[in-house]
Design a protein around this motif. Structure first.
Motif, PDB file in Angstrom:
ATOM      1  N   THR A   1       0.725  -1.254   0.043  1.00 40.25           N
ATOM      2  CA  THR A   1       0.047   0.048   0.080  1.00 40.25           C
ATOM      3  C   THR A   1       0.809   1.254  -0.101  1.00 40.25           C
ATOM      4  O   THR A   1       1.900   1.245   0.750  1.00 40.25           O
ATOM      5  N   LEU A   2       0.304   2.112  -0.519  1.00 37.75           N
ATOM      6  CA  LEU A   2       1.158   3.555  -0.601  1.00 37.75           C
ATOM      7  C   LEU A   2       0.816   4.365   0.218  1.00 37.75           C
ATOM      8  O   LEU A   2      -0.423   4.378   0.873  1.00 37.75           O
ATOM      9  N   PRO A   3       1.544   5.140   0.907  1.00 38.63           N
ATOM     10  CA  PRO A   3       1.110   5.995   2.250  1.00 38.63           C
ATOM     11  C   PRO A   3       0.412   7.228   1.275  1.00 38.63           C
ATOM     12  O   PRO A   3       0.524   8.034   0.429  1.00 38.63           O
ATOM     13  N   PHE A   4      -0.923   7.396   2.089  1.00 37.07           N
ATOM     14  CA  PHE A   4      -1.916   8.497   1.493  1.00 37.07           C
ATOM     15  C   PHE A   4      -2.645   9.097   2.769  1.00 37.07           C
ATOM     16  O   PHE A   4      -3.229   8.096   3.641  1.00 37.07           O
ATOM     17  N   SER A   5      -2.887  10.097   2.853  1.00 42.94           N
ATOM     18  CA  SER A   5      -3.858  10.767   3.875  1.00 42.94           C
ATOM     19  C   SER A   5      -4.248  12.093   3.098  1.00 42.94           C
ATOM     20  O   SER A   5      -3.813  12.872   2.418  1.00 42.94           O
ATOM     21  N   VAL A   6      -5.499  12.346   3.819  1.00 41.42           N
ATOM     22  CA  VAL A   6      -5.973  13.577   3.439  1.00 41.42           C
ATOM     23  C   VAL A   6      -6.010  14.619   4.042  1.00 41.42           C
ATOM     24  O   VAL A   6      -5.950  14.608   5.481  1.00 41.42           O
ATOM     25  N   ASP A   7      -5.726  15.809   3.727  1.00 38.41           N
ATOM     26  CA  ASP A   7      -5.335  16.982   4.366  1.00 38.41           C
ATOM     27  C   ASP A   7      -6.556  17.580   4.735  1.00 38.41           C
ATOM     28  O   ASP A   7      -7.089  18.856   3.796  1.00 38.41           O
ATOM     29  N   HIS A   8      -7.491  17.452   5.796  1.00 33.10           N
ATOM     30  CA  HIS A   8      -8.626  17.909   5.868  1.00 33.10           C
ATOM     31  C   HIS A   8      -8.285  19.640   6.262  1.00 33.10           C
ATOM     32  O   HIS A   8      -9.446  20.289   5.887  1.00 33.10           O
ATOM     33  N   HIS A   9      -7.441  19.820   6.903  1.00 30.05           N
ATOM     34  CA  HIS A   9      -7.227  21.435   7.370  1.00 30.05           C
ATOM     35  C   HIS A   9      -7.078  22.421   6.236  1.00 30.05           C
ATOM     36  O   HIS A   9      -7.698  23.194   6.309  1.00 30.05           O
ATOM     37  N   SER A  10      -6.375  21.818   5.198  1.00 32.16           N
ATOM     38  CA  SER A  10      -6.177  22.445   4.024  1.00 32.16           C
ATOM     39  C   SER A  10      -7.582  22.705   3.266  1.00 32.16           C
ATOM     40  O   SER A  10      -7.892  23.795   2.695  1.00 32.16           O
ATOM     41  N   TYR A  11      -8.310  21.674   3.360  1.00 33.48           N
ATOM     42  CA  TYR A  11      -9.637  21.842   2.486  1.00 33.48           C
ATOM     43  C   TYR A  11     -10.669  22.756   3.216  1.00 33.48           C
ATOM     44  O   TYR A  11     -11.280  23.633   2.847  1.00 33.48           O
ATOM     45  N   GLN A  12     -10.406  22.709   4.644  1.00 35.64           N
ATOM     46  CA  GLN A  12     -11.236  23.562   5.488  1.00 35.64           C
ATOM     47  C   GLN A  12     -10.932  25.035   5.210  1.00 35.64           C
ATOM     48  O   GLN A  12     -11.827  26.170   5.000  1.00 35.64           O
ATOM     49  N   LEU A  13      -9.446  25.328   5.114  1.00 39.50           N
ATOM     50  CA  LEU A  13      -8.977  26.655   5.020  1.00 39.50           C
ATOM     51  C   LEU A  13      -9.547  27.315   3.552  1.00 39.50           C
ATOM     52  O   LEU A  13      -9.832  28.317   3.178  1.00 39.50           O
ATOM     53  N   LEU A  14      -9.379  26.165   2.498  1.00 40.58           N
ATOM     54  CA  LEU A  14      -9.938  26.593   1.210  1.00 40.58           C
ATOM     55  C   LEU A  14     -11.180  26.713   0.890  1.00 40.58           C
ATOM     56  O   LEU A  14     -11.727  27.707   0.289  1.00 40.58           O
TER      57      LEU A  14
END
Length: 229
Positions: free
Chosen positions: A145-158
């Motif tokens: 598996t490849l490392p992957f994570s969602v940047d929730h904070h960036s989406y909230q700021l956007l």
């Protein structure tokens, strides 16, 4: 006068007393001559005063002609400036109206584009969340598996920035009123009083120099004409 002295005490006489009471022809001639001299002096004084008054009138009319010409140039320049000012003001009003219409259209387009971008960002965020969930579910059974994570904070700021931008665009669009007419600048005639008297127009200098109290120049005042809207 030396040969025929005057005798002012003589009285009028009848035909019967002509020889005894009436003055001689020499005395009468002296009286007539003296009267002619007095009348001539008076006429000379009258003519002299008439000439003085005539010269003074000519001088006054000449000064008035120069003053009239000077003031006429000023009034003509002001009148032309007023016409140009109103013309430029009308052009500026048309340009402002055109800019308002264009600004309103651009604001609407930006609002639509912002909504489309926001939908795309939401769709991208849901896609990344779905990928993250599938990768997490696959970790136990997948060999790699490849490392992957969602940047929730960036989406909230956007999302916050896009909401603020949309609100700002919406507020500016509401303040722009393209269909509201701009007040127009107009020239309204001013009552300059009665026309010159006929005797004034009959003066030779007035006829020659056309000193008719600026009858051919419109006297106006600049007003701001509000629209019905």
């Amino acid at each position: 006068m030396q040969s025929c002295p005057m005798k002012t005490a003589d009285v009028l006489c009848s035909d019967d007393d002509w020889a005894s009471k009436c003055p001689s022809g020499c005395r009468l001639r002296g009286l007539i001559t003296q009267t002619d001299i007095d009348m001539e002096k008076k006429l000379r004084n009258v003519c002299k005063m008439a000439q003085i008054n005539h010269d003074a009138a000519e001088k006054s009319m000449t000064a008035m002609t120069h003053m009239y010409s000077h003031n006429r140039r000023i009034l003509v320049n002001r009148y032309v400036s007023e016409l140009k000012f109103v013309e430029y003001a009308e052009g500026l009003a048309r340009n402002v109206t055109s800019l308002r219409e264009r600004s309103s259209k651009l604001s609407q387009q930006l609002i639509k584009l912002s909504q489309r971008v926001q939908k795309q960002v939401e769709e991208l965020y849901r896609t990344e969340v779905d990928i993250d969930m599938k990768l997490r579910a696959c970790r136990g059974s997948c060999h790699l598996t490849l490392p992957f994570s969602v940047d929730h904070h960036s989406y909230q700021l956007l999302q916050t920035d896009m909401d603020q931008m949309e609100n700002t665009l919406f507020q500016k669009w509401r303040t722009v009123t393209p269909h509201e007419d701009i007040p127009h600048i107009r020239l309204k005639p001013v009552d300059v009083g009665p026309a010159p008297h006929a005797e004034y127009k009959s003066i030779p200098m007035v006829k020659k120099e056309l000193l008719t109290q600026f009858e051919d120049i419109g006297q106006n005042r600049i007003v701001l004409e509000e629209t019905e809207n």
